[in-house]
Design a protein around this motif. Structure first.
Motif, mmCIF file in Angstrom:
data_model
loop_
_atom_site.group_PDB
_atom_site.id
_atom_site.type_symbol
_atom_site.label_atom_id
_atom_site.label_comp_id
_atom_site.label_asym_id
_atom_site.label_seq_id
_atom_site.Cartn_x
_atom_site.Cartn_y
_atom_site.Cartn_z
ATOM 1 N N UNK A 120 0.810 -1.214 0.000
ATOM 2 C CA UNK A 120 0.000 0.000 0.000
ATOM 3 C C UNK A 120 0.841 1.261 0.000
ATOM 4 N N UNK A 121 1.851 1.312 0.866
ATOM 5 C CA UNK A 121 2.703 2.501 0.931
ATOM 6 C C UNK A 121 3.501 2.646 -0.363
ATOM 7 N N UNK A 122 4.018 1.544 -0.892
ATOM 8 C CA UNK A 122 4.773 1.587 -2.147
ATOM 9 C C UNK A 122 3.909 2.148 -3.268
ATOM 10 N N UNK A 123 2.671 1.702 -3.356
ATOM 11 C CA UNK A 123 1.773 2.220 -4.397
ATOM 12 C C UNK A 123 1.490 3.702 -4.203
ATOM 13 N N UNK A 124 1.234 4.101 -2.957
ATOM 14 C CA UNK A 124 0.927 5.505 -2.694
ATOM 15 C C UNK A 124 2.122 6.423 -2.945
ATOM 16 N N UNK A 125 3.326 5.927 -2.731
ATOM 17 C CA UNK A 125 4.525 6.731 -2.988
ATOM 18 C C UNK A 125 4.782 6.932 -4.481
ATOM 19 N N UNK A 126 4.387 5.971 -5.280
ATOM 20 C CA UNK A 126 4.759 5.975 -6.690
ATOM 21 C C UNK A 126 3.646 6.363 -7.656
ATOM 22 N N UNK A 127 2.393 6.379 -7.181
ATOM 23 C CA UNK A 127 1.275 6.636 -8.084
ATOM 24 C C UNK A 127 0.242 7.557 -7.445
ATOM 25 N N UNK A 128 -0.394 8.350 -8.278
ATOM 26 C CA UNK A 128 -1.617 9.057 -7.916
ATOM 27 C C UNK A 128 -2.753 8.250 -8.525
ATOM 28 N N UNK A 129 -3.839 8.105 -7.804
ATOM 29 C CA UNK A 129 -4.961 7.318 -8.301
ATOM 30 C C UNK A 129 -6.162 8.224 -8.529
ATOM 31 N N UNK A 130 -6.809 8.054 -9.669
ATOM 32 C CA UNK A 130 -7.990 8.849 -10.016
ATOM 33 C C UNK A 130 -9.125 7.916 -10.400
ATOM 34 N N UNK A 131 -10.333 8.409 -10.221
ATOM 35 C CA UNK A 131 -11.503 7.650 -10.657
ATOM 36 C C UNK A 131 -11.630 7.788 -12.175
#
Length: 165
Positions: A120-131
């Protein structure tokens, strides 16, 4: 650790992120993966909440109901509030019976929780997520389907965008 332009997080890193750990715990409290834990058998006569449970009785634990007990979680236990895990120290390890998203005892599966934190932290550090397609946050369907495992009635779709560092 950096690899292929991505920043990776370890379990040690996650230990230094108390609010993120609280967020993961609150998510698992509100939406346990398996609402009814694996049935157990009492090995000795036991008394629970004033009820006599004879040895050999099969016991089913409703983790979903346990995680919504107002005596343990205060008023509004259905409210998503990660701060409650900053106020009350409980862990996934199955010894805090008010929070048992992976069960307790020999048959529990804690490594999943650790992996969830690192990933989870790795994803949040490397990506912004949009709908997708201009969808708004209040349009997300939070209904779940009941069964052996709880899952959303409609899949949540997100569009990842790599963070430029």
């Amino acid at each position: 650790m950096k690899e292929q332009g991505l920043t990776f997080v370890t379990e040690e890193d996650v230990k230094n992120l108390p609010y993120f750990r609280a967020l993961v715990k609150e998510t698992l409290r509100i939406e346990p993966v398996i609402p009814l834990l694996i049935p157990r058998a009492c090995i000795q006569d036991t008394k629970i909440a004033g009820y006599d449970i004879p040895a050999g009785t099969t016991v089913n634990v409703n983790a979903w109901a346990v995680s919504r007990d107002e005596k343990e979680w205060g008023p509004n236990p259905d409210e998503f509030r990660p701060e409650r895990f900053l106020e009350k120290e409980v862990d996934f390890k199955g010894t805090d019976y008010e929070f048992i998203p992976f069960g307790s005892g020999r048959r529990m599966y804690v490594p999943y929780a650790n992996l969830l934190g690192e990933t989870g932290v790795t994803l949040l550090l490397n990506f912004n997520f949009k709908l997708p397609n201009g969808m708004k946050a209040d349009e997300i369907n939070m209904d779940v389907m009941t069964g052996l495992a709880m899952h959303k009635s409609q899949h949540l779709k997100l569009v990842p965008e790599k963070v430029n560092k």
